[in-house]
Design a protein around this motif. Structure first.
Motif, PDB file in Angstrom:
ATOM      1  N   LYS A 133       1.645  -4.530   9.031  1.00  0.00           N
ATOM      2  CA  LYS A 133       1.407  -3.094   9.129  1.00  0.00           C
ATOM      3  C   LYS A 133       2.617  -2.239   9.542  1.00  0.00           C
TER       4      LYS A 133
ATOM      5  N   GLU B 150      -3.890   7.515  -0.189  1.00  0.00           N
ATOM      6  CA  GLU B 150      -3.345   6.156  -0.315  1.00  0.00           C
ATOM      7  C   GLU B 150      -3.789   5.544  -1.629  1.00  0.00           C
TER       8      GLU B 150
ATOM      9  N   ARG C  94      -6.910  -3.267  13.074  1.00  0.00           N
ATOM     10  CA  ARG C  94      -5.925  -2.360  12.476  1.00  0.00           C
ATOM     11  C   ARG C  94      -4.847  -1.895  13.456  1.00  0.00           C
TER      12      ARG C  94
ATOM     13  N   HIS D 158       2.297  -0.637   4.128  1.00  0.00           N
ATOM     14  CA  HIS D 158       1.874  -1.975   4.575  1.00  0.00           C
ATOM     15  C   HIS D 158       2.068  -2.993   3.451  1.00  0.00           C
TER      16      HIS D 158
ATOM     17  N   VAL E 188      -0.043  11.076  12.600  1.00  0.00           N
ATOM     18  CA  VAL E 188      -0.123   9.771  11.938  1.00  0.00           C
ATOM     19  C   VAL E 188       0.767   9.836  10.695  1.00  0.00           C
ATOM     20  N   GLY E 189       1.557   8.799  10.489  1.00  0.00           N
ATOM     21  CA  GLY E 189       2.539   8.850   9.402  1.00  0.00           C
ATOM     22  C   GLY E 189       2.093   8.128   8.155  1.00  0.00           C
ATOM     23  N   ASN E 190       3.040   7.950   7.239  1.00  0.00           N
ATOM     24  CA  ASN E 190       2.820   7.183   6.017  1.00  0.00           C
ATOM     25  C   ASN E 190       3.285   5.752   6.229  1.00  0.00           C
ATOM     26  N   GLY E 191       2.373   4.804   6.023  1.00  0.00           N
ATOM     27  CA  GLY E 191       2.765   3.399   6.081  1.00  0.00           C
ATOM     28  C   GLY E 191       3.108   2.897   4.687  1.00  0.00           C
TER      29      GLY E 191
ATOM     30  N   GLU F  88       0.873  -1.179   0.000  1.00  0.00           N
ATOM     31  CA  GLU F  88       0.000   0.000   0.000  1.00  0.00           C
ATOM     32  C   GLU F  88       0.906   1.223   0.000  1.00  0.00           C
TER      33      GLU F  88
ATOM     34  N   HIS G 124      -1.560   4.783  16.362  1.00  0.00           N
ATOM     35  CA  HIS G 124      -1.359   5.521  15.106  1.00  0.00           C
ATOM     36  C   HIS G 124      -1.651   4.610  13.911  1.00  0.00           C
ATOM     37  N   TRP G 125      -2.344   3.493  14.163  1.00  0.00           N
ATOM     38  CA  TRP G 125      -2.735   2.531  13.101  1.00  0.00           C
ATOM     39  C   TRP G 125      -1.535   1.928  12.394  1.00  0.00           C
ATOM     40  N   ALA G 126      -0.404   1.947  13.083  1.00  0.00           N
ATOM     41  CA  ALA G 126       0.805   1.443  12.434  1.00  0.00           C
ATOM     42  C   ALA G 126       1.152   0.026  12.916  1.00  0.00           C
TER      43      ALA G 126
ATOM     44  N   GLU H 191       1.133   5.039   0.843  1.00  0.00           N
ATOM     45  CA  GLU H 191       0.548   6.239   1.461  1.00  0.00           C
ATOM     46  C   GLU H 191       1.496   7.411   1.235  1.00  0.00           C
TER      47      GLU H 191
ATOM     48  N   ARG I 129       6.991   7.064  13.619  1.00  0.00           N
ATOM     49  CA  ARG I 129       5.670   6.583  13.182  1.00  0.00           C
ATOM     50  C   ARG I 129       5.174   5.414  14.038  1.00  0.00           C
TER      51      ARG I 129
ATOM     52  N   GLN J 110      -3.110  13.730   3.281  1.00  0.00           N
ATOM     53  CA  GLN J 110      -2.650  12.341   3.029  1.00  0.00           C
ATOM     54  C   GLN J 110      -3.614  11.548   2.136  1.00  0.00           C
TER      55      GLN J 110
END
Ligand code: GLU
Ligand code: MG
Length: 467
Positions: free
Chosen positions: A358, A215, A335, A264, A259-262, A154, A322-324, A156, A317, A213
């Motif tokens: 993730k 994705e 998540r 995944h 919140v950063g860029n993942g 993915e 932070h959904w990471a 982002e 991150r 942001q």
């Protein structure tokens, strides 16, 4: 010339395939649209380094490669240079060979095509520090035990319309807000059009949580091609951004504390045409090999973070909520679990069941990431390991006692901790080999030194526009 050894054979196979694509019907070559080709590879700092050739030199590049110094294996994110026992000097030359199978037009830069470069030594042997060759080797090893992997990253990114290095979100709409599509609709369509021309199958595009942001997710591919796609999608997004007077950041952390860029990674593993993550007799429809692979991934996840979340900024991150996915646990559609199983259901076909890792981000080399995950899968598929119970809550909401009881640990909190875990992983270090491991770790350790003592804001400022 070493034409007889196994490694020489790899170059021969590449040349034969390139030759037939060049004289057959490569989709990008048909209309004579290509004027120049950027040949890039990903270095140990996760950046793509490039040599470009005019189209007229393509035949020669396919036969002899294009020369490039090996010094880039010792480059850090900010172009300072470190050294290791296997990399660092200005002496020598490596040959870059394009893989035409992944070559694509870049519509945002008319006349330009991009192709991934595979690096060989001057006598035609596979170069030990070539990340793409590492990925190809691990896939070949997996194929030897009858397993095929499919993967996708993915992508982002955060878009800015600030001047110079200033970050100002390129749109004002809310997280996941339809308004962002109104604000940047033309820009997003430009990216989608360019991806279509490049032959990348997009599954979804959407505004993400952080200001500015977005994705894009793309269809799963053979893992080496998935890593190629990750490089190409970023290149295309950058090129469209520049056309629209915008700037894209794929950095793990773009605003300290946000919140950063993942990046995944979705993966599935297949045997005899069947997905090992569905139709089995184990929990959640997993097969024995599928569950064992996931349990192996969970076991090796701290070490995998050193590869997939390798930069100092990665650990800005990787913080809870932070959904990471910063806790070593797995869950079904959870998540905040580092390993998320997307299981087959009424609406998710058996072919679509997959696992999402993730913690990874786009400061990594996608080739090392797919390679290390494949090496883990190859090692564990036949070990009949079982997964612990899935976690159905946000692990950050559990007390320290509950976390211990459930065997849930925090993943590494720094590059140093992650590298310690990597060195402790026999499976991954052996797959990388001493030379690649040493050269990679030297860069990542030097980056820690470079950013030592800096505040999160300073780390973000130093790295935001590098990835
Ligand atoms: N941006 C989040 C990250 O850093 C991921 C958000 C999501 O797609 O779940 O990984
Ligand atoms: Mg996302």
């Amino acid at each position: 010339m070493n034409r007889g050894g196994a490694l020489g054979k790899r170059l021969d196979a590449l040349r034969i395939n390139n030759e037939s694509l060049m004289h057959g019907a490569h989709r990008s070559l048909e209309k004579g649209d290509i004027k120049a080709i950027a040949l890039s590879y990903v270095d140990n700092s996760g950046l793509s380094r490039v040599k470009a050739i005019p189209f007229a030199k393509l035949e020669s590049a396919l036969a002899k490669g294009v020369g490039m110094s090996p010094v880039f294996d010792a480059f850090l994110f900010d172009d300072t240079i470190t050294a290791s026992a296997y990399s660092g000097g200005p002496i020598g030359d490596i040959r870059l060979f394009p893989d035409l199978e992944s070559m694509a037009l870049v519509a945002g830069a008319p006349g330009w095509a991009w192709a991934p470069a595979i690096r060989f030594s001057q006598d035609g042997e596979e170069y030990s520090l070539c990340h793409r060759s590492y990925a190809a080797r691990t896939m070949a090893a997996l194929a030897e035990v009858g397993i095929v992997a499919k993967m996708s990253f993915e992508i982002e990114w955060i878009v800015s319309d600030g001047q110079g290095d200033e970050f100002i979100p390129g749109c004002d709409g809310p997280a996941y807000g339809l308004e962002r599509i109104v604000e940047l609709g033309d820009y997003l369509l430009d990216i989608l059009r360019a991806l279509e021309i490049a032959g990348i199958e997009v599954e979804q595009v959407h505004p993400e949580y952080a200001p500015g942001q977005f994705e894009i997710s793309v269809a799963p591919l053979d893992p080496v091609r998935a890593a190629d796609a990750s490089v190409l999608v970023k290149h295309i997004i950058r090129s469209s951004s520049s056309r629209f007077g915008l700037r894209a950041s794929f950095a793990p952390s773009v605003v300290a504390g946000g919140v950063g860029n993942g990046g995944h990674l979705h993966c599935s593993f297949w045997r005899d045409g069947l997905n090992l993550f569905s139709g089995g007799s184990k929990r959640n429809g997993l097969t024995d090999a599928g569950e064992s692979i996931l349990a192996g991934v969970l076991k090796e996840l701290p070490a995998l973070c050193a590869i997939g979340a390798p930069s100092v900024a990665s650990y800005l991150r990787l913080v809870p909520q932070h959904w990471a996915g910063v806790f070593r646990c797995w869950g079904v559609e959870n998540r905040e679990a580092a390993l998320r199983l997307v299981e087959a259901t009424t609406l998710v076909a058996a072919e679509s069941a997959n696992a999402e890792l993730k913690p990874f981000d786009l400061s990594s080399s996608p080739y090392l990431t797919v390679g290390a995950v494949a090496a883990v899968a190859k090692h564990y598929f036949d070990k009949s390991l079982s997964l612990p119970e899935p976690v159905g809550v946000d692990p950050a909401s559990l007390s320290p006692d509950e976390l211990v009881k459930l065997g849930i640990e925090r993943l590494p909190k720094s590059v140093g901790e992650a590298l310690d875990c990597l060195y402790a992983s026999k499976v991954i270090t052996e797959s990388l080999g001493e030379e690649l491991l040493t050269a990679f770790a030297a860069v990542r350790v030097a980056e820690v030194g470079q950013l030592d003592g800096k505040s999160p804001e300073e780390v973000v400022a130093a790295t935001r526009w590098k990835y």
